[in-house]
Design an enzyme around this catalytic site. Structure first.
Site, PDB file in Angstrom:
ATOM      1  N   THR A  14     -14.391  -8.420  -0.661  1.00 53.86           N
ATOM      2  CA  THR A  14     -15.645  -9.174  -0.663  1.00 53.86           C
ATOM      3  C   THR A  14     -16.863  -8.268  -0.801  1.00 53.86           C
ATOM      4  O   THR A  14     -16.799  -7.067  -0.541  1.00 53.86           O
ATOM      5  CB  THR A  14     -15.776 -10.023   0.609  1.00 53.86           C
ATOM      6  OG1 THR A  14     -15.818  -9.174   1.746  1.00 53.86           O
ATOM      7  CG2 THR A  14     -14.622 -11.008   0.738  1.00 53.86           C
ATOM      8  N   ASP A  15     -17.978  -8.878  -1.197  1.00 53.09           N
ATOM      9  CA  ASP A  15     -19.244  -8.155  -1.308  1.00 53.09           C
ATOM     10  C   ASP A  15     -20.119  -8.455  -0.085  1.00 53.09           C
ATOM     11  O   ASP A  15     -19.693  -9.147   0.844  1.00 53.09           O
ATOM     12  CB  ASP A  15     -19.957  -8.511  -2.614  1.00 53.09           C
ATOM     13  CG  ASP A  15     -20.302  -9.988  -2.746  1.00 53.09           C
ATOM     14  OD1 ASP A  15     -20.309 -10.720  -1.730  1.00 53.09           O
ATOM     15  OD2 ASP A  15     -20.563 -10.418  -3.879  1.00 53.09           O
ATOM     16  N   HIS A  16     -21.331  -7.984  -0.116  1.00 52.65           N
ATOM     17  CA  HIS A  16     -22.250  -8.142   1.012  1.00 52.65           C
ATOM     18  C   HIS A  16     -22.504  -9.619   1.343  1.00 52.65           C
ATOM     19  O   HIS A  16     -22.719  -9.982   2.502  1.00 52.65           O
ATOM     20  CB  HIS A  16     -23.574  -7.427   0.717  1.00 52.65           C
ATOM     21  CG  HIS A  16     -24.563  -7.510   1.821  1.00 52.65           C
ATOM     22  ND1 HIS A  16     -24.402  -6.835   3.013  1.00 52.65           N
ATOM     23  CD2 HIS A  16     -25.718  -8.208   1.928  1.00 52.65           C
ATOM     24  CE1 HIS A  16     -25.418  -7.103   3.801  1.00 52.65           C
ATOM     25  NE2 HIS A  16     -26.243  -7.928   3.178  1.00 52.65           N
ATOM     26  N   GLY A  18     -20.322 -11.993   1.131  1.00 49.92           N
ATOM     27  CA  GLY A  18     -19.128 -12.626   1.670  1.00 49.92           C
ATOM     28  C   GLY A  18     -18.185 -13.214   0.639  1.00 49.92           C
ATOM     29  O   GLY A  18     -17.099 -13.674   0.967  1.00 49.92           O
ATOM     30  N   GLY A  19     -18.593 -13.210  -0.637  1.00 47.77           N
ATOM     31  CA  GLY A  19     -17.709 -13.700  -1.702  1.00 47.77           C
ATOM     32  C   GLY A  19     -16.912 -12.560  -2.305  1.00 47.77           C
ATOM     33  O   GLY A  19     -17.242 -11.380  -2.121  1.00 47.77           O
TER      34      GLY A  19
END
Length: 135
Positions: A14-16, A18-19
């Protein structure tokens, strides 16, 4: 020829926000293609060693439609859309396990090349037959 493979989304995917980070969908696609070949009895390291050929990605088109998030259980669907003498076009999509709308979908063109020279090579006949295409 269609393959299906499960993938669990880990925190590292995930990225910052949340996805799932966009590039990780390409990793999921790569695993899907590898597992499709494996299900047909072809290991990519054996193809390189015994038959002297590699499959390399030469084109990718991806549509990111909806995000997957941490701990989602996903399905990666891989389908052969086109088969040429030296290339395969795969249509791939990622879905949540129990959903029918894709989160991400794309077309990936893979070229068959000689392992040492990286020059185009014919796809081995056994693979062509396994993918449902005869002589």
């Amino acid at each position: 020829m269609v393959g299906e493979m499960p993938v669990r989304v880990y925190y590292e995917d995930t990225d910052h926000g949340g996805g799932v980070y966009y590039a990780n969908y390409l990793r999921f696609f790569e695993r899907g293609r590898t597992e499709l070949l494996r299900s047909l009895g072809f290991e990519q390291d054996a193809l390189a060693g015994k038959q002297g050929v590699l499959f390399v990605v030469c084109r990718v088109e991806v549509d990111y439609l909806r995000p997957a998030v941490f701990n989602d259980l996903l399905r990666v669907i891989t389908e052969v859309a086109e088969l040429g003498r030296a290339r395969v076009v795969f249509e791939q999509a990622v879905y949540r396990q129990d959903e029918h709308r894709p989160l991400c979908q794309g077309r990936v063109t893979v070229a068959c090349v000689e392992g040492e020279s990286f020059q185009p090579a014919r796809i081995p006949e056994g693979i062509r037959q396994a993918l449902g295409y005869g002589h």
